[in-house]
Write a protein that holds these residues in place. Structure first.
Motif, short mmCIF file in Angstrom:
data_model
loop_
_atom_site.label_atom_id
_atom_site.label_comp_id
_atom_site.label_asym_id
_atom_site.label_seq_id
_atom_site.Cartn_x
_atom_site.Cartn_y
_atom_site.Cartn_z
N LEU A 287 40.23 29.82 32.01
CA LEU A 287 39.74 28.81 32.32
C LEU A 287 39.14 29.17 33.97
CD1 LEU A 287 40.12 24.79 33.02
CD2 LEU A 287 38.84 25.58 31.89
N ALA A 288 39.85 30.69 34.50
CA ALA A 288 39.55 31.04 34.97
C ALA A 288 38.57 32.33 35.33
CB ALA A 288 41.24 31.91 35.64
N ALA A 289 38.50 33.00 33.34
CA ALA A 289 37.68 33.65 33.36
C ALA A 289 36.64 33.21 33.35
CB ALA A 289 37.84 34.00 31.32
N LEU A 290 36.49 31.93 32.85
CA LEU A 290 35.31 30.88 32.76
C LEU A 290 34.79 30.83 34.41
CD1 LEU A 290 32.64 29.44 31.79
CD2 LEU A 290 34.15 27.20 31.20
N ALA A 291 35.72 30.84 35.17
CA ALA A 291 34.94 30.07 36.90
C ALA A 291 34.88 32.22 37.02
CB ALA A 291 36.18 30.25 37.46
N GLY A 292 34.90 33.41 36.61
CA GLY A 292 34.77 34.71 36.80
C GLY A 292 33.40 34.31 36.14
N MET A 293 33.06 34.06 35.60
CA MET A 293 31.61 34.48 34.46
C MET A 293 30.93 34.07 35.23
SD MET A 293 32.30 34.89 30.66
CE MET A 293 33.42 33.59 30.24
N VAL A 294 30.98 32.61 35.67
CA VAL A 294 30.38 31.56 36.50
C VAL A 294 29.73 32.61 38.26
CG1 VAL A 294 30.15 29.58 37.56
CG2 VAL A 294 30.83 29.29 35.22
N VAL A 295 30.89 32.97 39.01
CA VAL A 295 30.49 33.67 39.84
C VAL A 295 29.60 34.49 39.19
CG1 VAL A 295 31.58 35.33 40.81
CG2 VAL A 295 32.61 32.64 40.61
N ALA A 296 30.09 35.37 38.61
CA ALA A 296 29.01 36.82 38.07
C ALA A 296 27.88 36.31 37.86
CB ALA A 296 29.81 37.35 37.14
N ALA A 297 27.40 34.98 37.10
CA ALA A 297 26.04 34.43 36.91
C ALA A 297 25.37 34.51 37.82
CB ALA A 297 25.77 33.35 36.06
N ARG A 298 26.24 33.57 39.07
CA ARG A 298 25.32 33.05 40.30
C ARG A 298 24.98 34.33 41.02
NH1 ARG A 298 27.89 30.87 45.34
NH2 ARG A 298 26.70 29.55 45.94
N PHE A 299 25.65 35.12 41.04
CA PHE A 299 25.65 35.82 41.99
C PHE A 299 24.64 37.45 41.63
CE2 PHE A 299 28.92 34.19 44.53
CZ PHE A 299 28.31 34.13 45.12
N ASP A 300 24.86 37.45 40.12
CA ASP A 300 23.86 38.40 39.54
C ASP A 300 24.51 39.01 39.49
OD1 ASP A 300 21.89 39.67 37.47
OD2 ASP A 300 20.50 39.24 38.53
N ALA A 301 25.93 39.92 39.82
CA ALA A 301 25.96 40.71 39.79
C ALA A 301 27.84 40.57 39.52
CB ALA A 301 26.35 41.23 41.21
N ALA A 302 28.45 42.06 39.39
CA ALA A 302 30.37 41.62 39.18
C ALA A 302 30.54 42.85 40.44
CB ALA A 302 30.64 42.24 38.25
N SER A 303 30.93 42.13 41.62
CA SER A 303 31.85 42.64 42.66
C SER A 303 33.52 42.86 42.43
CB SER A 303 31.24 42.17 43.97
OG SER A 303 31.98 42.60 45.33
N PRO A 304 34.41 43.60 43.48
CA PRO A 304 35.37 43.81 43.64
C PRO A 304 35.97 42.95 44.37
CG PRO A 304 34.35 46.62 43.99
CD PRO A 304 33.36 45.19 44.11
N ARG A 305 35.34 42.37 45.16
CA ARG A 305 35.34 40.93 46.47
C ARG A 305 34.72 39.98 45.40
NH1 ARG A 305 39.36 41.85 48.75
NH2 ARG A 305 38.98 40.08 49.77
N ALA A 306 35.07 39.56 44.45
CA ALA A 306 34.43 37.94 44.03
C ALA A 306 35.20 36.61 43.76
CB ALA A 306 34.21 38.51 42.44
#
Length: 384
Positions: A287-306
């Motif tokens: 579920l943490a991995a799923l949440a991480g993908m949702v964050v990446a999709a929402r901000f349209d970016a992968a950031s070190p401070r995500a």
């Protein structure tokens, strides 16, 4: 009255959520309940809701997971590497990220369940390790611009089947959801009565149906007036229903509660508590991995401070929603209520112009009040 006493903390949080919403609706001159703001509230807190669902199960076993925020950030980074840098198709990249999250959860679960290392130490080590891995994978930079099909997960909306401004799709889906809820509750009540079990009085039962079904339709109206039904809302509803069913209707769910309530008694009754704890952490990692993908999709970016302290918000949402620090107590719906309390609180303070400092301070007081209320209720019930 027995129903109320058995759910007094969750009912208290629902009352607090409603009162808070009304207060912010007044103080923000009607901005809080604008359809657009309600939609943004769901989108902004979707990752916390996902984490809170998994964290509730971990807390029920009498433990917490401090690594989930960093694991979500690491999963966000992996999404950027796999999808943007390597160009992998979504149907390959997304399952791989979920698998890596599950393996990370298995790593935590192994040391906690089978090697008896304190969960605080293991998950704290995981938090630090995943933070370092995230910075290493991204090289300290940000990877941006995911395919539209990926970003739609967290920021997309279902199309309006009828066309025009008012989204009929959102109303229809929420109406179907309300109907399913009413039918399910009626069948549940009939089954309990068939076996001569205790049920709530008819006025209380009807009030419950009207309030919950009405709340579902109200959300449908808000979504229809705004941009439509968020795609992430479908995912959240699926997760809440699935995990509520697992927690309350399956053998695995009963074993989770037994493990947290009284581990020694659970083992004497043949429950493999170590296995239960292990799989709860595996689930949390996924579920943490799923949440991480949702964050990446929402901000349209992968950031070190995500990650941004997601683990603390998930833990707070679970405790606010009725979990006990001692384990053995909690409901998935309670985690959702707790997350919404925090979301409404932060959103309302933001609309009033308050910064993150005030939001964090008030959230801390709310968390302390929720746990203190839980201790007070348990103390009163023991002395009664």
């Amino acid at each position: 009255m027995s129903t109320i006493r058995g759910n007094i903390k969750q009912l208290g949080m629902i009352i607090a959520l409603v009162a808070m919403t009304i207060l912010f609706q007044i103080t923000t001159n009607g901005t809080m309940l604008l359809p657009g703001n309600i939609t943004n509230l769901i989108l902004q807190n979707s990752h916390i809701l996902i984490l809170a669902i998994g964290m509730m199960l971990v807390i029920i076993t009498g433990r917490v997971d401090l690594s989930v925020g960093s694991l979500a950030g690491f999963s966000s980074a992996l999404s950027g590497i796999f999808i943007i840098s390597w160009g992998l198709p979504l149907w390959v990249a997304m399952p791989v990220v979920l698998l890596i999250g599950a393996l990370a959860g298995a790593w935590n679960g192994y040391w906690i369940a089978y090697r008896n290392i304190p969960f605080f130490v293991v998950t704290l080590a995981g938090m630090l390790a995943f933070q370092g891995l995230t910075m290493a994978v991204l090289g300290g930079g940000t990877i941006a611009t995911f395919p539209r099909a990926f970003t739609q997960i967290a920021s997309g909306f279902l199309p309006n089947l009828a066309g025009g401004g008012f989204n009929v799709t959102a109303i229809a889906l929420c109406g179907l959801g309300a109907l399913v809820f009413v039918v399910f509750e009626l069948r549940k009540r009939k089954t309990i009565q068939k076996f001569e079990g205790e049920v709530a009085s008819m006025p209380f039962f009807l009030a419950k149906l009207i309030l919950i079904a009405g709340a579902i339709m109200l959300f449908g109206y808000w979504f229809a007036e705004a941009r439509g039904m968020p795609i992430i809302m479908i995912l959240l509803a699926f997760l809440v229903i699935l995990y509520s069913f697992i927690a309350s209707k399956t053998v695995m769910g009963r074993h989770i509660y037994a493990t947290g309530g009284n581990p020694k008694a659970a083992e004497l009754n043949g429950i493999k508590t170590k296995k239960v704890v292990f799989w709860v952490y595996v689930n949390m990692g996924m579920l943490a991995a799923l949440a991480g993908m949702v964050v990446a999709a929402r901000f349209d970016a992968a950031s070190p401070r995500a990650d941004a302290g997601f683990e603390l918000q998930a833990i707070a949402a679970s405790f606010i929603g009725g979990a006990s620090p001692l384990g053995g107590v909690g409901k998935i719906v309670g985690a959702v209520i707790g997350a919404m309390v925090m979301g409404v609180l932060n959103n309302g303070l933001r609309l009033l112009g308050h910064g993150a400092d005030i939001q964090l301070a008030i959230t801390g007081f709310v968390l302390l009040a929720a746990v203190a209320f839980d201790v007070y209720v348990k103390t009163k019930s023991k002395s009664a």
